[in-house]
Design a protein around this motif. Sequence first.
Motif, PDB file in Angstrom:
ATOM      1  N   LYS A  45      -5.639   6.074  -0.287  1.00 11.85           N
ATOM      2  CA  LYS A  45      -5.587   5.081   0.707  1.00 11.85           C
ATOM      3  C   LYS A  45      -5.715   3.745   0.163  1.00 11.85           C
ATOM      4  CE  LYS A  45      -7.808   4.824   5.275  1.00 11.85           C
ATOM      5  NZ  LYS A  45      -6.617   5.293   6.216  1.00 11.85           N
ATOM      6  N   SER A  46      -4.795   2.685   0.838  1.00  7.64           N
ATOM      7  CA  SER A  46      -4.837   1.293   0.211  1.00  7.64           C
ATOM      8  C   SER A  46      -4.288   0.618   1.319  1.00  7.64           C
ATOM      9  CB  SER A  46      -3.722   1.324  -0.855  1.00  7.64           C
ATOM     10  OG  SER A  46      -2.564   1.492  -0.263  1.00  7.64           O
ATOM     11  N   SER A  47      -4.271  -0.696   1.219  1.00  7.72           N
ATOM     12  CA  SER A  47      -3.950  -1.380   2.322  1.00  7.72           C
ATOM     13  C   SER A  47      -2.284  -1.236   2.613  1.00  7.72           C
ATOM     14  CB  SER A  47      -4.302  -2.832   2.105  1.00  7.72           C
ATOM     15  OG  SER A  47      -3.514  -3.389   0.991  1.00  7.72           O
ATOM     16  N   GLN A  48      -1.688  -0.927   1.807  1.00  9.83           N
ATOM     17  CA  GLN A  48      -0.239  -0.694   2.126  1.00  9.83           C
ATOM     18  C   GLN A  48       0.336   0.699   2.491  1.00  9.83           C
ATOM     19  OE1 GLN A  48      -1.237  -1.730  -1.356  1.00  9.83           O
ATOM     20  NE2 GLN A  48      -0.767  -3.904  -0.920  1.00  9.83           N
ATOM     21  N   ARG A  49      -0.452   1.842   2.249  1.00 10.15           N
ATOM     22  CA  ARG A  49      -0.035   3.144   2.637  1.00 10.15           C
ATOM     23  C   ARG A  49      -1.329   4.036   2.496  1.00 10.15           C
ATOM     24  NH1 ARG A  49       3.504   5.336  -2.439  1.00 10.15           N
ATOM     25  NH2 ARG A  49       1.706   5.729  -3.632  1.00 10.15           N
ATOM     26  N   THR A  50      -1.411   5.211   3.329  1.00  6.98           N
ATOM     27  CA  THR A  50      -2.220   6.242   3.234  1.00  6.98           C
ATOM     28  C   THR A  50      -1.345   7.393   2.798  1.00  6.98           C
ATOM     29  OG1 THR A  50      -3.338   5.333   4.868  1.00  6.98           O
ATOM     30  CG2 THR A  50      -3.758   7.626   4.342  1.00  6.98           C
ATOM     31  N   VAL A  51      -1.799   8.363   1.761  1.00  8.98           N
ATOM     32  CA  VAL A  51      -1.184   9.396   1.359  1.00  8.98           C
ATOM     33  C   VAL A  51      -2.122  10.584   1.642  1.00  8.98           C
ATOM     34  CG1 VAL A  51      -0.047  10.598  -0.479  1.00  8.98           C
ATOM     35  CG2 VAL A  51       0.008   8.094  -0.491  1.00  8.98           C
ATOM     36  N   TYR A  65       3.590  10.424   3.172  1.00  4.74           N
ATOM     37  CA  TYR A  65       3.398   8.972   2.934  1.00  4.74           C
ATOM     38  C   TYR A  65       3.250   8.410   4.167  1.00  4.74           C
ATOM     39  CZ  TYR A  65       3.998  10.194  -1.968  1.00  4.74           C
ATOM     40  OH  TYR A  65       3.844  10.766  -3.130  1.00  4.74           O
ATOM     41  N   PHE A  66       2.179   7.551   4.664  1.00  6.29           N
ATOM     42  CA  PHE A  66       2.239   6.751   6.097  1.00  6.29           C
ATOM     43  C   PHE A  66       2.210   5.382   5.604  1.00  6.29           C
ATOM     44  CE2 PHE A  66       1.119  11.040   7.267  1.00  6.29           C
ATOM     45  CZ  PHE A  66       1.622  11.121   8.296  1.00  6.29           C
ATOM     46  N   VAL A  67       3.175   4.611   6.154  1.00  3.14           N
ATOM     47  CA  VAL A  67       3.117   2.672   6.161  1.00  3.14           C
ATOM     48  C   VAL A  67       3.046   2.562   7.619  1.00  3.14           C
ATOM     49  CG1 VAL A  67       4.385   0.975   5.536  1.00  3.14           C
ATOM     50  CG2 VAL A  67       4.170   3.110   3.918  1.00  3.14           C
ATOM     51  N   GLU A  69       1.008   3.524   9.604  1.00  2.00           N
ATOM     52  CA  GLU A  69       0.600   4.449  10.637  1.00  2.00           C
ATOM     53  C   GLU A  69       2.084   5.203  11.074  1.00  2.00           C
ATOM     54  OE1 GLU A  69      -1.963   3.602  13.633  1.00  2.00           O
ATOM     55  OE2 GLU A  69      -3.411   2.626  12.247  1.00  2.00           O
ATOM     56  N   LYS A  70       3.130   5.285  10.189  1.00  2.00           N
ATOM     57  CA  LYS A  70       4.320   6.126  10.412  1.00  2.00           C
ATOM     58  C   LYS A  70       4.468   6.749   9.273  1.00  2.00           C
ATOM     59  CE  LYS A  70       5.074   4.713  14.812  1.00  2.00           C
ATOM     60  NZ  LYS A  70       4.890   5.690  15.831  1.00  2.00           N
ATOM     61  N   LEU A  71       5.151   7.933   9.412  1.00  2.00           N
ATOM     62  CA  LEU A  71       5.487   8.846   8.335  1.00  2.00           C
ATOM     63  C   LEU A  71       6.726   8.446   7.794  1.00  2.00           C
ATOM     64  CD1 LEU A  71       5.000  11.437   6.495  1.00  2.00           C
ATOM     65  CD2 LEU A  71       6.143  12.560   8.473  1.00  2.00           C
ATOM     66  N   VAL A  72       6.828   8.086   6.201  1.00  2.00           N
ATOM     67  CA  VAL A  72       8.142   7.490   5.732  1.00  2.00           C
ATOM     68  C   VAL A  72       8.488   8.224   4.615  1.00  2.00           C
ATOM     69  CG1 VAL A  72       7.252   5.070   6.367  1.00  2.00           C
ATOM     70  CG2 VAL A  72       6.738   6.053   4.262  1.00  2.00           C
ATOM     71  N   ARG A  73       7.622   9.161   3.932  1.00  2.00           N
ATOM     72  CA  ARG A  73       8.223  10.101   2.899  1.00  2.00           C
ATOM     73  C   ARG A  73       7.457  11.508   2.692  1.00  2.00           C
ATOM     74  NH1 ARG A  73       7.235   7.582  -3.063  1.00  2.00           N
ATOM     75  NH2 ARG A  73       7.658   9.520  -3.958  1.00  2.00           N
ATOM     76  N   ILE A  74       8.082  12.354   2.237  1.00  2.00           N
ATOM     77  CA  ILE A  74       7.642  13.409   2.105  1.00  2.00           C
ATOM     78  C   ILE A  74       7.905  14.010   0.666  1.00  2.00           C
ATOM     79  CG2 ILE A  74       7.004  15.830   2.944  1.00  2.00           C
ATOM     80  CD1 ILE A  74       8.034  14.898   5.702  1.00  2.00           C
ATOM     81  N   ASP A  75       7.109  14.314  -0.059  1.00  2.00           N
ATOM     82  CA  ASP A  75       7.439  15.070  -1.389  1.00  2.00           C
ATOM     83  C   ASP A  75       6.466  16.066  -1.987  1.00  2.00           C
ATOM     84  OD1 ASP A  75       5.689  13.597  -2.921  1.00  2.00           O
ATOM     85  OD2 ASP A  75       7.147  11.974  -3.441  1.00  2.00           O
ATOM     86  N   GLU A  76       6.898  16.568  -2.857  1.00  2.00           N
ATOM     87  CA  GLU A  76       5.910  17.506  -3.673  1.00  2.00           C
ATOM     88  C   GLU A  76       5.062  16.921  -4.674  1.00  2.00           C
ATOM     89  OE1 GLU A  76       8.757  20.725  -5.075  1.00  2.00           O
ATOM     90  OE2 GLU A  76       8.834  21.465  -3.143  1.00  2.00           O
ATOM     91  N   GLY A  77       4.918  15.613  -4.871  1.00  2.00           N
ATOM     92  CA  GLY A  77       4.345  14.911  -5.711  1.00  2.00           C
ATOM     93  C   GLY A  77       5.211  14.294  -7.006  1.00  2.00           C
ATOM     94  N   GLN A  78       4.748  13.585  -7.674  1.00  2.00           N
ATOM     95  CA  GLN A  78       5.483  12.824  -8.749  1.00  2.00           C
ATOM     96  C   GLN A  78       5.241  13.607 -10.151  1.00  2.00           C
ATOM     97  OE1 GLN A  78       6.034   8.762  -8.806  1.00  2.00           O
ATOM     98  NE2 GLN A  78       6.431   8.448  -6.673  1.00  2.00           N
TER      99      GLN A  78
END
Length: 92
Positions: A45-51, A65-67, A69-78
């Motif tokens: 959780k940061s000022s830029q995004r919430t994961v 990944y939410f930026v 308050e909207k979902l912008v990305r979904i992945d299995e982790g890096q």
Amino acid sequence: MRKSIIVLFVSVFAFGCSLQNNYPLGTSEAEFTKKNKMFIEVAEKSSQRTVYKKTLPGNSYLYYYFVNEKLVRIDEGQLQPNVVIERVNGTY
């Protein structure tokens, strides 16, 4: 007996499907968290995004990944990058 096995199989299948990704990009963070209270935890959780991290069957994870308050990305982790250190002329 056979009927109860079929009911059990359908129940397990439905539960497994409910844990899969059913959220299109642009889904609001409030809607996502409301429907997934029991299955998610905040990974960052940061000022830029919430994961959010969602645990799936088989000990795998999905990250949402939410930026703004909207979902912008979904992945299995890096994955961690492979680090190669070469020795050149006696130095590292």
